[in-house]
Design a protein around this motif. Structure first.
Motif, short mmCIF file in Angstrom:
data_model
loop_
_atom_site.label_atom_id
_atom_site.label_comp_id
_atom_site.label_asym_id
_atom_site.label_seq_id
_atom_site.Cartn_x
_atom_site.Cartn_y
_atom_site.Cartn_z
N UNK A 1 6.19 11.75 4.35
CA UNK A 1 5.03 10.98 3.88
C UNK A 1 3.97 11.90 3.28
N UNK A 2 3.77 13.05 3.89
CA UNK A 2 2.81 14.02 3.36
C UNK A 2 3.23 14.53 1.98
N UNK A 3 4.52 14.74 1.80
CA UNK A 3 5.01 15.24 0.51
C UNK A 3 4.61 14.30 -0.62
N UNK A 4 4.60 13.01 -0.33
CA UNK A 4 4.26 12.02 -1.35
C UNK A 4 2.79 11.58 -1.26
N UNK A 5 2.01 12.36 -0.55
CA UNK A 5 0.56 12.12 -0.44
C UNK A 5 0.21 10.71 0.00
N UNK A 6 0.97 10.19 0.96
CA UNK A 6 0.66 8.87 1.50
C UNK A 6 -0.66 9.00 2.27
N UNK A 7 -1.63 8.15 1.97
CA UNK A 7 -2.94 8.24 2.64
C UNK A 7 -2.81 8.12 4.16
N UNK A 8 -3.73 8.74 4.86
CA UNK A 8 -3.69 8.80 6.33
C UNK A 8 -3.61 7.42 6.97
N UNK A 9 -4.34 6.45 6.46
CA UNK A 9 -4.31 5.11 7.06
C UNK A 9 -2.91 4.53 7.03
N UNK A 10 -2.27 4.56 5.88
CA UNK A 10 -0.93 4.00 5.73
C UNK A 10 0.09 4.82 6.53
N UNK B 1 0.82 -1.21 0.00
CA UNK B 1 0.00 0.00 0.00
C UNK B 1 0.85 1.27 0.00
N UNK B 2 2.07 1.17 0.54
CA UNK B 2 2.98 2.32 0.51
C UNK B 2 3.58 2.50 -0.88
N UNK B 3 3.57 1.46 -1.69
CA UNK B 3 4.10 1.57 -3.04
C UNK B 3 5.38 0.80 -3.27
N UNK B 4 5.81 -0.01 -2.29
CA UNK B 4 7.00 -0.83 -2.48
C UNK B 4 8.30 -0.07 -2.27
N UNK B 5 9.38 -0.71 -2.67
CA UNK B 5 10.72 -0.19 -2.37
C UNK B 5 10.99 1.17 -3.01
N UNK B 6 10.50 1.40 -4.21
CA UNK B 6 10.78 2.69 -4.85
C UNK B 6 10.13 3.84 -4.10
N UNK B 7 8.89 3.65 -3.69
CA UNK B 7 8.20 4.69 -2.94
C UNK B 7 8.83 4.88 -1.57
N UNK B 8 9.17 3.79 -0.91
CA UNK B 8 9.81 3.89 0.40
C UNK B 8 11.16 4.58 0.28
N UNK B 9 11.91 4.27 -0.76
CA UNK B 9 13.21 4.91 -0.98
C UNK B 9 13.05 6.41 -1.18
N UNK B 10 12.03 6.82 -1.93
CA UNK B 10 11.79 8.24 -2.15
C UNK B 10 11.44 8.94 -0.84
N UNK B 11 10.62 8.30 -0.02
CA UNK B 11 10.26 8.87 1.29
C UNK B 11 11.51 8.97 2.17
N UNK B 12 12.34 7.93 2.18
CA UNK B 12 13.56 7.95 2.99
C UNK B 12 14.48 9.07 2.53
N UNK B 13 14.63 9.27 1.24
CA UNK B 13 15.48 10.35 0.74
C UNK B 13 14.95 11.72 1.18
N UNK C 1 10.91 -1.30 5.07
CA UNK C 1 10.44 -2.39 4.20
C UNK C 1 10.05 -3.62 5.00
N UNK C 2 10.92 -4.06 5.88
CA UNK C 2 10.63 -5.25 6.68
C UNK C 2 9.45 -5.01 7.62
N UNK C 3 9.45 -3.85 8.29
CA UNK C 3 8.40 -3.55 9.26
C UNK C 3 7.02 -3.44 8.62
N UNK C 4 6.99 -3.10 7.33
CA UNK C 4 5.71 -2.93 6.64
C UNK C 4 5.29 -4.17 5.85
N UNK C 5 6.05 -5.25 5.97
CA UNK C 5 5.68 -6.50 5.32
C UNK C 5 6.34 -6.75 3.99
N UNK C 6 7.38 -6.00 3.69
CA UNK C 6 8.10 -6.19 2.42
C UNK C 6 9.17 -7.26 2.53
N UNK C 7 9.87 -7.50 1.43
CA UNK C 7 10.89 -8.56 1.41
C UNK C 7 12.23 -8.15 2.01
#
Length: 158
Positions: free
Chosen positions: A131-140, A35-47, A92-98
């Motif tokens: 997370x707000x910058x990338x419009x991550x929905x409130x639930x996620x 739901x977060x968008x996988x590794x690419x989206x998480x990487x963008x948020x981390x950056x 990634x791990x905490x959110x259920x990713x590989x």
């Protein structure tokens, strides 16, 4: 005889509905990672998060030395690269990713840093803003912040 036929029909319909329900339940609910968008989206948020931390006056004491280190030819330092990867893996791990977080446990990683509540909350605010910058929905967003918030006792004051 009619009662028996009706009972059999009701039983069959009930079994079919139950079977459909089981199939629906077997369809996996998307993980937070998906739901977060996988590794690419998480990487963008981390950056974005790292950039916000670098500019945050509350983080000067704890992060500024790491963030201002420069590697060869102006590249990011190896420590900053490792921090980035650890954050991606941890989220990634905490959110259920590989991903598998291979860094130190939180107590060991923060030992002697004496992180304050203000610093931790400021850091969480930086993540929230990223997370707000990338419009991550409130639930996620709230799910992820809850996971990160659960680490507070293992980080603050260590």
């Amino acid at each position: 005889m009619k009662l028996v036929k009706i009972s059999v029909i009701a039983l069959v319909l009930g079994m079919m509905m139950s079977s459909c329900k089981e199939e629906e339940e077997m369809v996996a609910t998307p993980t937070l990672y998906e739901r977060l968008g996988g590794v690419n989206a998480i990487s963008a948020v981390v950056d974005e998060f790292i950039g916000r931390v670098a500019a945050n006056p509350d983080m000067v004491r704890t992060f500024q030395p790491l963030l201002t280190e420069v590697g060869q030819k102006g590249a990011a330092s190896p420590k900053l690269i490792a921090l980035r990867q650890n954050l991606i893996d941890q989220i990634g791990e905490a959110s259920g990713g590989p991903q598998k977080y291979m860094g130190k446990d939180m107590v060991t990683a923060h030992k002697g840093m004496n992180i304050t509540d203000v610093e931790f909350n400021s850091l969480a605010g930086n993540l929230s803003g990223a997370l707000d910058k990338f419009s991550v929905p409130a639930t996620e967003k709230n799910e992820l912040l809850t996971v990160i918030g659960s680490l507070k006792p293992t980080i603050v004051g260590k």
